[in-house]
Design a protein around this motif. Structure first.
Motif, short mmCIF file in Angstrom:
data_model
loop_
_atom_site.label_atom_id
_atom_site.label_comp_id
_atom_site.label_asym_id
_atom_site.label_seq_id
_atom_site.Cartn_x
_atom_site.Cartn_y
_atom_site.Cartn_z
N ILE A 132 -26.83 30.51 22.86
CA ILE A 132 -27.71 29.69 23.73
C ILE A 132 -29.15 29.86 23.13
O ILE A 132 -29.59 31.04 23.45
CB ILE A 132 -27.67 29.48 25.08
CG1 ILE A 132 -26.09 29.06 25.39
CG2 ILE A 132 -28.63 28.63 25.74
CD1 ILE A 132 -25.80 29.02 26.91
N HIS A 147 -12.43 26.11 17.72
CA HIS A 147 -12.75 24.68 17.42
C HIS A 147 -11.87 24.22 16.47
O HIS A 147 -11.72 23.07 16.37
CB HIS A 147 -14.02 24.75 17.11
CG HIS A 147 -14.86 23.23 16.94
ND1 HIS A 147 -15.31 22.83 18.16
CD2 HIS A 147 -15.09 22.41 15.88
CE1 HIS A 147 -15.73 21.71 17.87
NE2 HIS A 147 -15.88 21.34 16.66
N GLU A 148 -10.93 25.04 15.77
CA GLU A 148 -10.16 24.71 14.76
C GLU A 148 -8.85 24.14 15.61
O GLU A 148 -8.82 24.54 16.68
CB GLU A 148 -9.61 25.43 13.67
CG GLU A 148 -10.56 26.10 12.89
CD GLU A 148 -11.52 27.35 13.61
OE1 GLU A 148 -12.80 27.34 13.57
OE2 GLU A 148 -10.93 28.17 14.44
N LYS A 175 -15.04 32.84 19.15
CA LYS A 175 -16.28 32.63 18.96
C LYS A 175 -17.27 33.01 19.93
O LYS A 175 -16.78 32.60 21.08
CB LYS A 175 -16.65 31.01 18.29
CG LYS A 175 -16.19 31.06 16.71
CD LYS A 175 -16.65 29.36 16.30
CE LYS A 175 -16.06 29.29 14.86
NZ LYS A 175 -16.11 27.89 14.59
N ARG A 228 -21.99 22.31 21.19
CA ARG A 228 -20.81 22.95 21.58
C ARG A 228 -21.32 23.57 22.95
O ARG A 228 -20.62 23.29 23.93
CB ARG A 228 -20.07 23.80 20.81
CG ARG A 228 -18.57 23.83 21.06
CD ARG A 228 -17.93 25.01 20.26
NE ARG A 228 -18.09 24.83 18.81
CZ ARG A 228 -18.06 25.31 17.69
NH1 ARG A 228 -18.50 26.77 18.00
NH2 ARG A 228 -18.14 24.80 16.57
N ALA A 229 -22.49 24.21 22.93
CA ALA A 229 -22.74 25.11 24.15
C ALA A 229 -23.38 24.33 25.10
O ALA A 229 -23.35 24.63 26.16
CB ALA A 229 -23.41 26.42 23.55
N GLN A 230 -24.45 23.43 24.47
CA GLN A 230 -25.23 22.65 25.29
C GLN A 230 -25.16 21.24 25.51
O GLN A 230 -26.02 20.77 26.36
CB GLN A 230 -26.72 22.95 24.71
CG GLN A 230 -27.09 24.36 24.77
CD GLN A 230 -28.51 24.49 24.42
OE1 GLN A 230 -29.44 23.87 25.04
NE2 GLN A 230 -28.56 25.39 23.41
N TYR A 284 -20.74 31.67 21.75
CA TYR A 284 -21.74 30.43 21.95
C TYR A 284 -23.31 31.05 22.03
O TYR A 284 -23.36 31.85 22.99
CB TYR A 284 -21.51 29.86 23.26
CG TYR A 284 -20.18 28.86 23.18
CD1 TYR A 284 -19.14 29.25 23.96
CD2 TYR A 284 -19.73 28.22 21.89
CE1 TYR A 284 -17.74 28.45 24.03
CE2 TYR A 284 -18.52 27.57 21.89
CZ TYR A 284 -17.58 27.61 22.85
OH TYR A 284 -16.27 27.26 22.57
N ALA A 313 -14.37 31.93 27.80
CA ALA A 313 -13.94 30.86 27.89
C ALA A 313 -13.77 30.10 26.49
O ALA A 313 -14.54 29.00 25.93
CB ALA A 313 -14.92 29.75 28.59
N SER A 314 -13.11 30.97 25.44
CA SER A 314 -13.33 30.64 24.08
C SER A 314 -12.28 29.88 23.67
O SER A 314 -11.05 30.49 23.62
CB SER A 314 -13.74 31.93 23.30
OG SER A 314 -12.50 32.84 23.73
N ILE A 315 -12.30 28.62 23.46
CA ILE A 315 -11.20 27.83 22.60
C ILE A 315 -11.71 27.76 21.15
O ILE A 315 -12.82 27.50 21.09
CB ILE A 315 -10.87 26.59 23.18
CG1 ILE A 315 -12.10 25.66 23.90
CG2 ILE A 315 -9.75 26.52 24.09
CD1 ILE A 315 -12.24 24.42 24.17
#
Lengths: 398, 132, 247
Positions: free
Chosen positions: C6, B25-26, C2, B48-50, C4, B21-23
């Motif tokens: 946690i 950030h740029e 990237k 971003r993650a939480q 993530y 699910a990696s979009i």
């Protein structure tokens, strides 16, 4: 004990037309659902006074009928009347289809159907509605296992036990459905323990009527041979169940008429000449009770399956109208917040609410019927649900 | 046999490329005041993650318990992240110019918060402060 | 691409648990000051029971100040569809069938102690907060409208259309049920009065009095002690927090 043979049907032209109709109805229901999802419920006829309308009448009818149609199987498994044994599989199939159809309509009408997962995982156990969600899904599992016991030869010995469990579950489920309204103390039209047994009687009636319709369809389109025994038995069941529903209806209304506090609603429903009065007396009592009763008890029509079908159809229509009257008129009648006072406000206090079903609700409701039919058709296409014969000699010795 | 193998290979490649699910950030337009960009209540990678976890906990605390601390309050997020466009109006939640929609539209993950919550700051009175 | 990260390491778990622990005992520290100006991080407490006393003698039929104030405070729009438009508070006009005497009064969620709407909600979205306020948790509401059927006062409304101009302190949206929440956002922020009560006082009518029923020194408790307060549909045994004088 000789073996009952079952068969499935092949995809032939007799089933194509029903499939096309089902697909059309499903497409319309989907369109209705998407419209309501996007625009909101203002497109329906439901409002802040009549919050549950036609979709809920359809849903409750289908769910109550699902519980009742399983009765045919219960008679053979639980009450050990073996004449009904060949019919058990069809009974189970119809039960699954009707329940799924009813649940679909209920879920699609929610304000936030995207939160179905929340509804399935977060429960307030004081709510009968929460219990019903568990009862409905549990019913599906139970019937699937029930059917599995019937289909799998070496498990046939468990059919009785599973059948009894399914029977108990059915009674609790229908009690729960009736109690959705029965537990509502606030509204004059509800607030009664009578609604639970009334719904149980209705379930038996609607279920048997729908079963007769399904059997008729199989007779006419797929040459299912039936004898006089099956005809007489089903006709008798229908008679008893019509009388049972009639009894509970009369008891409910007479008890309410005795209590002065309920007079306002009862007079509104039974005597005041509005749409609900006509629906009740003509739709429910005349078309749904007396005419079918006459048709199936009259010696003139004995032996005629067409008349039995007609009676079943009238019962279904009349029963639907009865549920409509219970659900909608109970809400349309204004709450008596200040007894002894005439009330008015900008929020519809003191006036009878108007409710006109919109086309979207009709489409959505019939989508539920379509799903039930689709499950039935898919079932008889794929597995052996249909008994080879229901002739007297075939079922006598079972 | 061959068809099955091809299907498996294609499926695996598909999963490799679209997993995580990696979009990045740029390349996603962000309408945010650059001078306070590093003053978010949590570091960017944690947010971003939480961010949904913080918001969910806050929603429970606020609605059920009545705790209205501002750190993870949605209105507080909006006060920084939703700035007026060049013409003075606020971006609509349906457009990619809205901070939340910028990522959520790209990720095709429905953000249902703004079905109910206001997606722009309120003009009438000062609702929330910037977190320290 | 990237990844993530946690933070699930022991340190942040301990930190969060400790903060949670502190937060849970914090209310005890503020024991004395619960009734007024509750700090933002302090949860609602059952030591308070918010309620209202409505003096119907002060209400006039042509005054709608409370309704207008509520609509403004919560961003309730008029879509021109009275059957489906939201009304958190409404003015009811009553005429005694025998004597013909008329009354006018505002009717809203009565914030019962034993709310039927809370009993029937399948997901528990309709709930009663510790301080007595009955409201809908719109994160959990599935829009089944069963609570609307159960309410003896027809207090609840269903949002029938898409909303776009919500006010930030009162989130409302399509598909959820809502009702008067005693301006819970004002109470939590320390402003212990409701919009309707404020508007009524500003208009000079003094018909709506809001306060803490559990505090014997509050204005509302003193007035209730002096004049009494009638519970609407009291036979239902709901012990409402909203009481009426003059009917």
């Amino acid at each position: 004990m000789s073996l009952i043979r079952y068969k499935s049907i092949d995809l032939d032209k007799k089933v194509i037309l029903p499939i096309i109709i089902i697909f059309t109805m499903l497409a319309m229901a989907l369109y209705a659902f998407v419209t309501l999802e996007h625009e909101g419920h203002w497109m329906t006829g439901m409002n802040n006074q009549v919050v549950w309308g036609l979709p809920h009448v359809f849903a409750i009818f289908l769910i109550v009928a699902a519980s009742g149609v399983l009765n045919i199987a219960s008679i053979s498994s639980v009450f050990d009347i073996s004449i009904y044994k060949p019919l058990s599989r069809l009974s189970g199939l119809l039960a699954i289809g009707l329940l799924i159809g009813g649940l679909m309509v209920l879920v699609l009408d929610l304000g936030r159907p995207d939160r179905l997962v929340v509804a399935m995982t977060t429960f307030n156990f004081k709510s009968i509605f929460a219990w019903n969600i568990l009862l409905y899904t549990g019913f599906l599992f139970t019937v699937v296992i029930y059917l599995w016991m019937m289909f799998e030869g070496r498990y046939n010995k468990y059919v009785t036990k599973v059948g009894m469990f399914a029977y108990a579950w059915r009674i609790i489920l229908t009690t729960g459905t009736g109690s959705i309204f029965g537990f509502l103390v606030a509204k004059e039209a509800y607030d009664s323990a009578m609604l639970a047994p009334l719904f149980i009687a209705m379930s038996l009636l609607f279920g048997t009527a729908i079963f007769i319709k399904a059997l008729y369809f199989l007779r006419v389109s797929f040459d299912l041979q039936t004898g006089e025994i099956i005809y007489k038995r089903l006709k008798k069941l229908l008679t008893y169940f019509i009388l049972a529903v009639f009894y509970f209806t009369i008891l409910f209304h007479i008890t309410n008429l005795y209590a002065t506090t309920h007079h306002d609603y009862e007079f509104f429903l039974l005597f005041s000449g509005n749409i609900y009065t006509y629906l009740f007396w003509v739709g429910n009592i005349l078309v749904g009770t007396f005419i079918p009763l006459y048709l199936i008890t009259s010696k003139k029509f004995f032996g005629c399956w067409n008349i039995l079908l007609l009676a079943s159809s009238l019962i279904i229509i009349g029963g639907f109208i009865h549920l409509y009257v219970i659900i909608v008129s109970g809400q349309a009648f204004p709450l008596d917040i200040f007894p002894g006072y005439i009330e008015s406000s900008t929020f519809g206090d003191g006036v009878i609410a108007t409710y006109t079903p919109s086309i979207y609700e009709i489409m959505l409701g019939f989508g539920g019927v379509a799903i039930a039919s689709a499950v039935f058709i898919l079932g008889i296409l794929s597995l052996e649900f249909i008994p080879e014969s229901l002739e007297d000699e075939q079922i006598q010795s079972k | 046999m061959c068809n099955r193998l091809i299907t498996k290979v294609l499926l695996t490649l598909f999963l490799i490329f679209f997993s995580g699910a990696s979009i990045t950030h740029e390349n996603i337009p962000h309408n945010i005041d650059k001078t306070i960009a590093d003053k978010c209540v949590e570091p960017t990678d944690i947010m971003r993650a939480q961010h949904h976890i913080f918001l969910k906990q806050q929603s429970h605390d606020t609605v059920v318990k009545g705790i209205r601390t501002t750190k993870y309050s949605l209105n507080n997020c909006i006060s920084c992240h939703i700035q007026p466009l060049a013409d003075g109006t606020y971006p609509s939640i349906k457009s990619e110019e809205h901070f939340c929609s910028g990522c959520h539209i790209a990720a095709a993950a429905q953000v249902e918060c703004f079905d109910c919550h206001a997606s722009k700051p309120f003009k009438k009175k000062e609702i929330s402060k910037v977190a320290e | 691409m990237k990844k993530y990260e946690i933070k699930l390491d022991r340190r942040s778990f301990m930190k969060n648990s400790a903060m949670l622990g502190l937060a849970s005992i914090a209310p005890g520290v503020f024991f004395q000051e619960l009734a007024y100006g509750r700090p933002l991080d302090e949860p609602a407490s059952s030591k308070i029971r918010w309620g209202m006393l409505i003096d119907t003698n002060q209400c006039t039929e042509d005054c709608n100040a409370c309704v207008t104030a509520c609509d403004d405070e919560h961003g309730i729009e008029d879509f021109g569809r009275p059957a489906t438009d939201t009304q958190w508070i409404r003015k009811m006009n009553l005429t005694d069938e025998l004597s013909g005497k008329s009354h006018s009064l505002p009717m809203m969620c009565q914030h019962c102690e034993n709310p039927p709407c809370v009993d029937v909600c399948p997901t528990g979205a309709s709930f009663k907060r510790d301080d007595g306020i009955v409201l809908v948790n719109k994160h959990t509401c599935i829009g089944c409208r069963y609570c609307m059927m159960a309410c003896p006062y027809k207090a609840r409304s269903f949002v029938h259309e898409n909303l776009e101009n919500q006010v930030p302190h009162s989130p409302r949206g399509k598909g959820c049920v809502e009702s008067c929440n005693l301006c819970v956002h004002k109470i939590d922020n320390g402003d212990n009065n409701t919009a309707c009560a404020e508007a009524c006082q500003k208009d000079g009518h003094q018909a709506i009095l809001f306060g803490d029923l559990n505090d014997p020194q509050s204005d509302i408790s003193k007035q209730l002690h002096k004049y009494g307060g009638k519970e609407v549909r009291g036979d239902l045994g709901l012990n409402t927090a909203v009481r009426y004088r003059g009917i």
